[in-house]
Design a protein around this motif. Structure first.
Motif, PDB file in Angstrom:
ATOM      1  N   VAL A   1      46.968  44.610  33.751  1.00  0.00           N
ATOM      2  CA  VAL A   1      45.563  43.454  34.342  1.00  0.00           C
ATOM      3  C   VAL A   1      44.922  44.683  33.900  1.00  0.00           C
ATOM      4  CG1 VAL A   1      46.998  43.699  36.525  1.00  0.00           C
ATOM      5  CG2 VAL A   1      47.182  45.644  35.907  1.00  0.00           C
ATOM      6  N   ASP A   2      45.326  46.043  32.917  1.00  0.00           N
ATOM      7  CA  ASP A   2      43.745  46.436  32.021  1.00  0.00           C
ATOM      8  C   ASP A   2      42.875  45.589  31.740  1.00  0.00           C
ATOM      9  OD1 ASP A   2      42.196  48.337  30.209  1.00  0.00           O
ATOM     10  OD2 ASP A   2      44.122  49.719  31.725  1.00  0.00           O
TER      11      ASP A   2
ATOM     12  N   GLN B   1      53.535  45.773  34.138  1.00  0.00           N
ATOM     13  CA  GLN B   1      51.986  45.415  35.005  1.00  0.00           C
ATOM     14  C   GLN B   1      50.371  45.502  34.586  1.00  0.00           C
ATOM     15  OE1 GLN B   1      53.476  45.443  38.690  1.00  0.00           O
ATOM     16  NE2 GLN B   1      51.476  44.609  39.377  1.00  0.00           N
ATOM     17  N   ARG B   2      50.841  47.163  34.215  1.00  0.00           N
ATOM     18  CA  ARG B   2      49.773  47.977  34.088  1.00  0.00           C
ATOM     19  C   ARG B   2      48.943  47.997  32.706  1.00  0.00           C
ATOM     20  NH1 ARG B   2      51.971  52.783  35.655  1.00  0.00           N
ATOM     21  NH2 ARG B   2      52.871  52.745  33.478  1.00  0.00           N
ATOM     22  N   ILE B   3      49.728  47.072  32.162  1.00  0.00           N
ATOM     23  CA  ILE B   3      49.492  47.081  30.743  1.00  0.00           C
ATOM     24  C   ILE B   3      48.369  45.408  30.717  1.00  0.00           C
ATOM     25  CG2 ILE B   3      49.544  45.852  28.208  1.00  0.00           C
ATOM     26  CD1 ILE B   3      50.836  48.010  27.900  1.00  0.00           C
TER      27      ILE B   3
ATOM     28  N   LYS C   1      60.484  51.910  35.597  1.00  0.00           N
ATOM     29  CA  LYS C   1      58.868  52.681  34.457  1.00  0.00           C
ATOM     30  C   LYS C   1      58.771  51.605  33.408  1.00  0.00           C
ATOM     31  CE  LYS C   1      60.056  57.022  35.770  1.00  0.00           C
ATOM     32  NZ  LYS C   1      60.845  58.758  35.144  1.00  0.00           N
TER      33      LYS C   1
ATOM     34  N   ALA D   1      56.646  48.831  35.382  1.00  0.00           N
ATOM     35  CA  ALA D   1      55.420  49.417  36.134  1.00  0.00           C
ATOM     36  C   ALA D   1      54.549  49.247  34.576  1.00  0.00           C
ATOM     37  CB  ALA D   1      55.620  50.712  36.585  1.00  0.00           C
ATOM     38  N   GLY D   2      54.533  49.792  34.136  1.00  0.00           N
ATOM     39  CA  GLY D   2      54.243  50.342  32.651  1.00  0.00           C
ATOM     40  C   GLY D   2      53.349  48.582  31.906  1.00  0.00           C
TER      41      GLY D   2
ATOM     42  N   GLY E   1      44.029  46.146  27.446  1.00  0.00           N
ATOM     43  CA  GLY E   1      45.401  45.084  28.173  1.00  0.00           C
ATOM     44  C   GLY E   1      44.678  44.555  27.681  1.00  0.00           C
TER      45      GLY E   1
END
Length: 106
Positions: free
Chosen positions: A46-47, A42-44, A36, A39-40, A51
């Motif tokens: 690319v945001d 990676q999300r940050i 998790k 995944a978090g 991010g």
């Protein structure tokens, strides 16, 4: 004879309590599920709004694949590939509940 049975019963009860508490991470502390976290992170990365707006992030591996122990002020690193280049990202726990902050890739 009754004393021996009592001692055995107390020992079994104590062992059960210890096993139960260890399953709840009472002795090792709270941990963050590393998948998790990956995944978090990676999300940050690319945001584009909250991010870093990286266009491509892959191969995210945090804490060597081990669940990091949650503790305010503790850190762990993630190895990532950002826009085709290998980078490292530092992650800092903001509290003892598992809230974390992700630094920019270096």
């Amino acid at each position: 004879m009754l004393v021996a049975i009592g001692v055995v019963a107390i020992s079994v009860g104590a062992l059960g309590l210890w096993v139960g508490m260890s399953k709840l991470d009472v002795f090792t502390g709270k941990v963050l599920d590393v998948s998790k976290a990956e995944a978090g992170v990676q999300r940050i990365l690319v945001d584009p709004v909250e991010g870093y707006g990286a266009t491509s992030v892959s191969d995210v591996v945090c804490n060597g694949g081990d669940d990091p122990v949650v503790k305010k002020g503790a850190t762990f690193t993630c190895d990532v590939v950002v826009d085709g280049r290998k980078r490292q990202v530092l992650v800092l726990f903001e509290d003892d509940d598992g809230t974390y902050e992700v630094d920019r890739p270096r």
